[in-house]
Write a protein that holds these residues in place. Structure first.
Motif, mmCIF file in Angstrom:
data_model
loop_
_atom_site.group_PDB
_atom_site.id
_atom_site.type_symbol
_atom_site.label_atom_id
_atom_site.label_comp_id
_atom_site.label_asym_id
_atom_site.label_seq_id
_atom_site.Cartn_x
_atom_site.Cartn_y
_atom_site.Cartn_z
ATOM 1 N N SER A 1 0.835 -1.206 0.000
ATOM 2 C CA SER A 1 0.000 0.000 0.000
ATOM 3 C C SER A 1 0.869 1.256 0.000
ATOM 4 C CB SER A 1 -0.927 -0.010 1.219
ATOM 5 O OG SER A 1 -0.243 0.421 2.356
ATOM 6 N N ALA A 2 0.278 2.332 -0.470
ATOM 7 C CA ALA A 2 0.955 3.631 -0.521
ATOM 8 C C ALA A 2 2.238 3.595 -1.345
ATOM 9 C CB ALA A 2 1.230 4.153 0.893
ATOM 10 N N ASN A 3 2.177 2.925 -2.494
ATOM 11 C CA ASN A 3 3.245 2.973 -3.501
ATOM 12 C C ASN A 3 2.577 3.347 -4.830
ATOM 13 O OD1 ASN A 3 6.042 1.804 -2.621
ATOM 14 N ND2 ASN A 3 4.558 0.450 -1.658
ATOM 15 N N PRO A 4 3.240 4.121 -5.657
ATOM 16 C CA PRO A 4 2.632 4.467 -6.952
ATOM 17 C C PRO A 4 2.820 3.342 -7.970
ATOM 18 C CG PRO A 4 4.737 5.584 -6.706
ATOM 19 C CD PRO A 4 4.536 4.797 -5.453
ATOM 20 N N LEU A 5 2.056 2.278 -7.855
ATOM 21 C CA LEU A 5 2.261 1.078 -8.692
ATOM 22 C C LEU A 5 1.744 1.292 -10.122
ATOM 23 C CD1 LEU A 5 1.334 -1.923 -6.351
ATOM 24 C CD2 LEU A 5 3.569 -0.903 -6.774
ATOM 25 N N THR A 6 2.368 2.205 -10.819
ATOM 26 C CA THR A 6 1.898 2.496 -12.179
ATOM 27 C C THR A 6 2.269 1.402 -13.167
ATOM 28 O OG1 THR A 6 3.875 3.844 -12.377
ATOM 29 C CG2 THR A 6 1.820 4.997 -11.934
ATOM 30 N N ASN A 7 3.200 0.535 -12.781
ATOM 31 C CA ASN A 7 3.626 -0.550 -13.667
ATOM 32 C C ASN A 7 3.057 -1.902 -13.246
ATOM 33 O OD1 ASN A 7 5.117 0.256 -15.841
ATOM 34 N ND2 ASN A 7 7.004 0.517 -14.640
ATOM 35 N N PHE A 8 1.999 -1.894 -12.474
ATOM 36 C CA PHE A 8 1.471 -3.143 -11.947
ATOM 37 C C PHE A 8 0.912 -4.027 -13.064
ATOM 38 C CE2 PHE A 8 -2.166 -5.656 -10.492
ATOM 39 C CZ PHE A 8 -1.581 -6.376 -9.475
ATOM 40 N N HIS A 9 1.240 -5.323 -13.000
ATOM 41 C CA HIS A 9 0.643 -6.290 -13.918
ATOM 42 C C HIS A 9 0.181 -7.479 -13.110
ATOM 43 C CE1 HIS A 9 1.792 -4.102 -17.435
ATOM 44 N NE2 HIS A 9 3.050 -4.047 -17.032
ATOM 45 N N ILE A 10 -0.970 -7.977 -13.470
ATOM 46 C CA ILE A 10 -1.599 -9.056 -12.715
ATOM 47 C C ILE A 10 -0.726 -10.319 -12.677
ATOM 48 C CG2 ILE A 10 -2.963 -9.928 -14.672
ATOM 49 C CD1 ILE A 10 -4.267 -9.680 -11.068
ATOM 50 N N GLU A 11 0.151 -10.498 -13.680
ATOM 51 C CA GLU A 11 1.031 -11.682 -13.721
ATOM 52 C C GLU A 11 1.865 -11.825 -12.447
ATOM 53 O OE1 GLU A 11 0.706 -9.565 -16.168
ATOM 54 O OE2 GLU A 11 0.810 -10.553 -18.137
ATOM 55 N N SER B 1 -14.781 -7.508 -22.417
ATOM 56 C CA SER B 1 -14.107 -7.055 -23.644
ATOM 57 C C SER B 1 -13.150 -5.905 -23.322
ATOM 58 C CB SER B 1 -15.140 -6.618 -24.687
ATOM 59 O OG SER B 1 -15.885 -5.526 -24.184
ATOM 60 N N VAL B 2 -13.485 -5.166 -22.309
ATOM 61 C CA VAL B 2 -12.615 -4.062 -21.872
ATOM 62 C C VAL B 2 -11.532 -4.578 -20.929
ATOM 63 C CG1 VAL B 2 -12.576 -1.800 -20.742
ATOM 64 C CG2 VAL B 2 -14.599 -2.517 -22.038
ATOM 65 N N CYS B 3 -11.964 -5.489 -20.086
ATOM 66 C CA CYS B 3 -11.053 -5.990 -19.052
ATOM 67 C C CYS B 3 -11.234 -7.499 -18.902
ATOM 68 C CB CYS B 3 -11.358 -5.262 -17.735
ATOM 69 S SG CYS B 3 -10.266 -5.704 -16.389
ATOM 70 N N PRO B 4 -10.411 -8.287 -19.645
ATOM 71 C CA PRO B 4 -10.619 -9.740 -19.657
ATOM 72 C C PRO B 4 -10.329 -10.388 -18.310
ATOM 73 C CG PRO B 4 -8.598 -9.170 -20.800
ATOM 74 C CD PRO B 4 -9.263 -7.879 -20.461
ATOM 75 N N LEU B 5 -10.909 -11.560 -18.139
ATOM 76 C CA LEU B 5 -10.622 -12.310 -16.910
ATOM 77 C C LEU B 5 -9.142 -12.668 -16.875
ATOM 78 C CD1 LEU B 5 -13.761 -14.639 -16.826
ATOM 79 C CD2 LEU B 5 -13.226 -12.819 -15.208
ATOM 80 N N PRO B 6 -8.510 -12.642 -15.715
ATOM 81 C CA PRO B 6 -7.051 -12.752 -15.643
ATOM 82 C C PRO B 6 -6.507 -14.185 -15.550
ATOM 83 C CG PRO B 6 -7.895 -12.282 -13.472
ATOM 84 C CD PRO B 6 -9.088 -12.401 -14.376
ATOM 85 N N TYR B 7 -7.385 -15.179 -15.521
ATOM 86 C CA TYR B 7 -6.940 -16.514 -15.096
ATOM 87 C C TYR B 7 -5.833 -17.121 -15.956
ATOM 88 C CZ TYR B 7 -11.236 -15.732 -12.604
ATOM 89 O OH TYR B 7 -12.203 -15.156 -11.839
ATOM 90 N N ASN B 8 -5.859 -16.845 -17.265
ATOM 91 C CA ASN B 8 -4.770 -17.368 -18.095
ATOM 92 C C ASN B 8 -3.416 -16.804 -17.671
ATOM 93 O OD1 ASN B 8 -6.465 -18.912 -19.531
ATOM 94 N ND2 ASN B 8 -6.224 -17.852 -21.490
ATOM 95 N N ARG B 9 -3.451 -15.654 -17.064
ATOM 96 C CA ARG B 9 -2.185 -15.016 -16.657
ATOM 97 C C ARG B 9 -1.857 -15.290 -15.193
ATOM 98 N NH1 ARG B 9 -3.907 -9.222 -18.500
ATOM 99 N NH2 ARG B 9 -1.879 -8.522 -17.791
ATOM 100 N N THR B 10 -2.824 -15.862 -14.501
ATOM 101 C CA THR B 10 -2.541 -16.173 -13.083
ATOM 102 C C THR B 10 -2.684 -17.676 -12.804
ATOM 103 O OG1 THR B 10 -4.812 -15.665 -12.411
ATOM 104 C CG2 THR B 10 -3.223 -13.870 -12.304
#
Ligand SMILES: *[C@@H]1O[C@H](CO)[C@@H](O)[C@H](O)[C@H]1NC(C)=O
Ligand SMILES: *[C@@H]1O[C@H](CO)[C@@H](O)[C@H](O)[C@H]1NC(C)=O
Length: 352
Positions: free
Chosen positions: A194-204, A254-263
């Motif tokens: 928390s309280a970090n600017p995670l602008t590069n966050f990726h669900i992977e 369609s805007v935001c796919p489910l993440p399961y293939n990446r997790t």
């Protein structure tokens, strides 16, 4: 002539009094500084030394070497040196929060192979000492409220999977733009970024954390799709969504796919699960081996006891039979009788 002399004397006396007062004050000052010793005690059977809030500028080197819990918080330590903990290899819990630590020499933490928890929060660190990740017992790591910013370069040299069985990691309140890539962390159950600017966050990144139960992503500026994906993912693995930022708007796939293939369906996640299972199997195997060893030892001891008992019984029988035989062959009474008979004869011949 007499008056000035007495004046001189008075002056001398005053001087002496003044000097002794100054001396006493100095001595008292030193003494009171000496009295500010670290306190030694016990906590849950562990030896604890508390040196908090003592204006220390370095890690003291005159403590008992068997210290297991060392509290150095609220001091003015700026640098940790490679010899700082060389003498204290039994430390299991180390508190270094609220200092001014800006740098850590390589080799500082390496001798602490029993270390389970270290709190380095509220310092001025710009990176995490990478050798912490090689400690074989380290479970809890606090580096929150530091100046962590860009760890990519330091992480390049990191051997993955890391050796430390991390369970709790607090990186809150720094300047990170991404969750640092530590490889798979099969035991990690709580992550605080928390309280970090995670602008590069990726669900992977969450695929590495297959047993995550609690994550704090509040005040991280992740966008609403990332937020939704995190929620989807955590719901799938049954994690506690308590500290996830609540995503108000549910987005179209369609805007935001489910993440399961990446997790959860990724190779990384499977690798993490496998390594956790492997550890479980290994500990089960160790447990089995331990049990088998124990049973084997009991059998061995039993066998030895029986063997000894038998041997002793046989020996007793043998010596009994020998004694019996001896009794018949040379009777001690016969022997003394013989001597009694012989000696007077000998005497008689001598005196004769
Ligand atoms: C995360 O860390 C921050 C700062 O240390 C703290 O205030 C917050 O309570 C932590 N969150 C959780 C879930 O423990
Ligand atoms: C996940 O992967 C499968 C097979 O590779 C594919 O059919 C499916 O559409 C993917 N799902 C998403 C949400 O990307």
């Amino acid at each position: 002539m007499g008056l000035p002399k007495s004046m001189d004397l008075r002056c001398l006396l005053l001087n002496i009094v003044f000097i002794s007062v100054v001396n006493a004050m100095l001595a008292f000052g030193i003494a009171s500084q000496d009295e500010r010793r670290c306190s030694v005690g016990r906590i849950e059977k562990l030896m604890r030394i508390r040196c908090y809030n003592m204006d220390l500028k370095e890690v003291p080197q005159n403590l008992k070497t068997s210290v297991e819990v060392l509290d150095l918080s609220y001091n003015r330590i700026r640098k940790l040196k490679s010899g700082s903990f060389q003498r204290y290899t039994d430390i299991k819990f180390l508190m270094l929060y609220e200092n001014m630590i800006l740098s850590v020499e390589p080799g500082t933490f390496a001798p602490l192979t029993a270390l389970q928890e270290v709190d380095l929060s509220n310092n001025g660190l710009t990176t995490i000492p990478m050798e912490l990740f090689a400690l074989p017992r380290l479970r809890n790591l606090y580096v929150d409220s530091n100046e962590l910013r860009e760890l990519h370069q330091d992480l390049e040299t990191l051997q993955r999977p890391i050796r430390a069985p991390l369970e709790y990691l607090n990186l809150a309140n720094c300047d990170l733009h991404d969750i640092p890539d530590l490889g798979i962390l099969p035991n990690l159950w709580q992550l605080n970024v928390s309280a970090n600017p995670l602008t590069n966050f990726h669900i992977e990144k969450l695929a590495n954390l297959c047993h995550l139960r609690v994550i704090d992503l509040t005040r991280t500026q992740i966008d609403s799709c990332d937020c939704q994906q995190v929620t989807n993912h955590l719901m799938t693995i049954g994690a506690n969504p308590k500290f996830v930022p609540v995503c108000m708007d549910s987005l179209d796939s369609s805007v935001c796919p489910l993440p399961y293939n990446r997790t959860v369906n990724s190779e990384t996640f499977r690798g993490c699960m496998d390594s956790a299972e492997l550890a479980e199997v290994r500990s089960l195997w160790l447990f089995g081996a331990g049990c088998f060893g124990g049973v084997f030892l009991v059998i061995l001891v039993l066998w030895y006891c029986i063997h000894r008992w038998r041997k002793r019984r046989a020996h007793r029988r043998l010596s009994q039979s020998i004694q019996n035989r001896k009794h018949f062959v040379i009777s001690p009474r016969n022997a003394t009788n013989n001597r009694m008979e012989d000696e007077p004869l000998h005497c008689d011949t001598a005196s004769a």
